[in-house]
Scaffold this motif. Structure first.
Motif, PDB file in Angstrom:
ATOM      1  N   ARG A 187      68.772  50.007  97.397  1.00 45.37           N
ATOM      2  CA  ARG A 187      68.498  50.397  96.038  1.00 45.37           C
ATOM      3  C   ARG A 187      68.074  49.240  95.324  1.00 45.37           C
ATOM      4  NH1 ARG A 187      74.184  53.078  96.440  1.00 45.37           N
ATOM      5  NH2 ARG A 187      73.771  55.157  96.683  1.00 45.37           N
ATOM      6  N   ASP A 192      64.948  52.573  95.503  1.00 49.59           N
ATOM      7  CA  ASP A 192      64.840  54.140  95.616  1.00 49.59           C
ATOM      8  C   ASP A 192      66.247  54.242  96.061  1.00 49.59           C
ATOM      9  OD1 ASP A 192      64.404  53.187  98.250  1.00 49.59           O
ATOM     10  OD2 ASP A 192      62.626  54.678  98.463  1.00 49.59           O
ATOM     11  N   GLU A 193      66.762  55.580  96.461  1.00 52.65           N
ATOM     12  CA  GLU A 193      67.772  55.980  96.886  1.00 52.65           C
ATOM     13  C   GLU A 193      67.675  55.895  98.331  1.00 52.65           C
ATOM     14  OE1 GLU A 193      70.820  56.572  95.592  1.00 52.65           O
ATOM     15  OE2 GLU A 193      69.684  55.705  93.750  1.00 52.65           O
ATOM     16  N   GLU A 228      78.988  59.178  99.556  1.00 49.55           N
ATOM     17  CA  GLU A 228      78.148  59.453  98.537  1.00 49.55           C
ATOM     18  C   GLU A 228      76.527  59.161  98.952  1.00 49.55           C
ATOM     19  OE1 GLU A 228      78.379  55.192  97.889  1.00 49.55           O
ATOM     20  OE2 GLU A 228      79.964  56.662  98.157  1.00 49.55           O
ATOM     21  N   ILE A 229      76.347  58.241  99.843  1.00 46.63           N
ATOM     22  CA  ILE A 229      75.095  58.064 100.413  1.00 46.63           C
ATOM     23  C   ILE A 229      74.595  59.172 101.638  1.00 46.63           C
ATOM     24  CG2 ILE A 229      73.532  56.247 101.478  1.00 46.63           C
ATOM     25  CD1 ILE A 229      75.545  54.208 100.456  1.00 46.63           C
TER      26      ILE A 229
END
Length: 324
Positions: A187, A192-193, A228-229
């Motif tokens: 990140r 980016d994610e 969450e990833i």
């Protein structure tokens, strides 16, 4: 804009102070001049001997306070502090720098040991590991990029390969922590994610065995640490990267066909893969980037060029930015 240009632009916007630990090496001195010339950061360049440096007492005190079990006396603390690699790491620990860079003249193990002594691991992480950021020109993998729809052919596609430099045979828990550290860093570094794929010779039960179970356990632990990833596994390389393959092998996967963080099951596979992609795919490899330390102490390949050192310093500045 390519990956190198983007790194340097964003690092310059961030700014800060970088310590370069091996100022006796001409590549390091050239990198220091380049960093300051770009206006990226202010730079402290260390020499071989720290004995006369006014900061030595504070550095020695920091090392002894950090690890009194390993540094039992003031004399021992001073001896350790006179090493430029430990000195640089301690300046980070004391908050006197945003990033430090070492490794142009010493092995990765020396940099890792200095980091563990002066900084310790990051919150929630016990495993120090590394990653390579593989920037591949869009026109070299145009068909893949067209199918993924995530880049123009004039842009670099950037993939995180982890671990490819530190942990030879990670346990499942270590595999999970390596992936967490890589996702956090992506990140900051790429911007980016992260989409995390745990790689294997099997995709979703197409094969079985102890090694496959090991990867599955790593994924399960990762999902506990970072629910969450987006992540998935076990995935073969083509299922992780190519949407058309992913549709057949891993339908409904949250990351298959789109992964940008590739978690290798062991150091053999990670190191071999990055070198093959670098040499056969003409990819630019930034790294090894140490991950999992409390502050950005950056490692170098001993074959690094001055330009490589500038890039790694830029990555260190970006790693110093708190997570969103």
């Amino acid at each position: 804009m390519n990956f190198r240009e983007d790194l340097r632009k964003r690092a310059t916007a961030r700014g800060g102070h970088v310590v370069l630990a091996e100022g006796w090496d001409e590549r390091v001195r050239a990198a220091a001049d380049a960093i300051e010339g770009l206006g990226m950061a202010s730079v402290t360049v260390l020499d071989r001997t720290m004995a006369r440096d006014a900061r030595l007492p504070a550095v020695a005190d920091h090392l002894r306070a950090r690890r009194p079990d390993k540094v039992p006396s003031d004399a021992h603390a001073r001896e350790l502090a006179e090493d430029p690699i430990r000195f640089a790491a301690a300046l980070l620990g004391l908050g006197q720098a945003d990033a430090a860079v070492a490794g142009a003249t010493c092995p990765t193990a020396d940099v890792v040991r200095a980091g563990l002594l002066a900084l310790g691991p990051a919150e929630g992480i016990r495993t120090v590991s590394s990653a390579f950021y593989m920037a591949i020109r869009g026109d070299r993998i145009g068909a893949l990029l067209d199918e993924r729809g995530d880049a123009r052919l004039t842009e670099d596609a950037v993939f995180t390969f982890t671990d490819a430099g530190v942990v030879p045979d990670p346990t499942s828990d270590q595999l999970a922590e390596i992936a967490v550290a890589a996702a956090r860093d992506r990140r900051r570094i790429v911007g980016d994610e992260p989409l995390v794929a745990f790689l294997s010779y099997s995709t979703k039960g197409s094969a079985d065995g102890e090694r496959v179970e090991h990867v599955r356990a790593g994924l399960e632990r990762f999902r506990q640490l970072a629910p969450e990833i987006p992540s998935d596994g076990e995935l073969q390389g083509d299922a992780a990267l190519v949407p058309g393959v992913a549709d057949g092998k891993a339908p409904g996967s949250p990351v298959a066909g789109r992964a940008n963080v590739l978690v290798f099951p062991d150091l053999d596979s990670g190191n071999i893969a990055y070198k093959l992609v670098q040499r056969l795919g003409n990819a630019r490899a930034a790294g090894p980037i140490l991950q999992g330390l409390a502050r950005p102490l950056m490692d170098l390949s001993r074959g690094a060029t001055a330009d490589d050192i500038v890039d790694v310093a830029a990555i260190g500045l970006l790693k110093a930015v708190p997570p969103a």
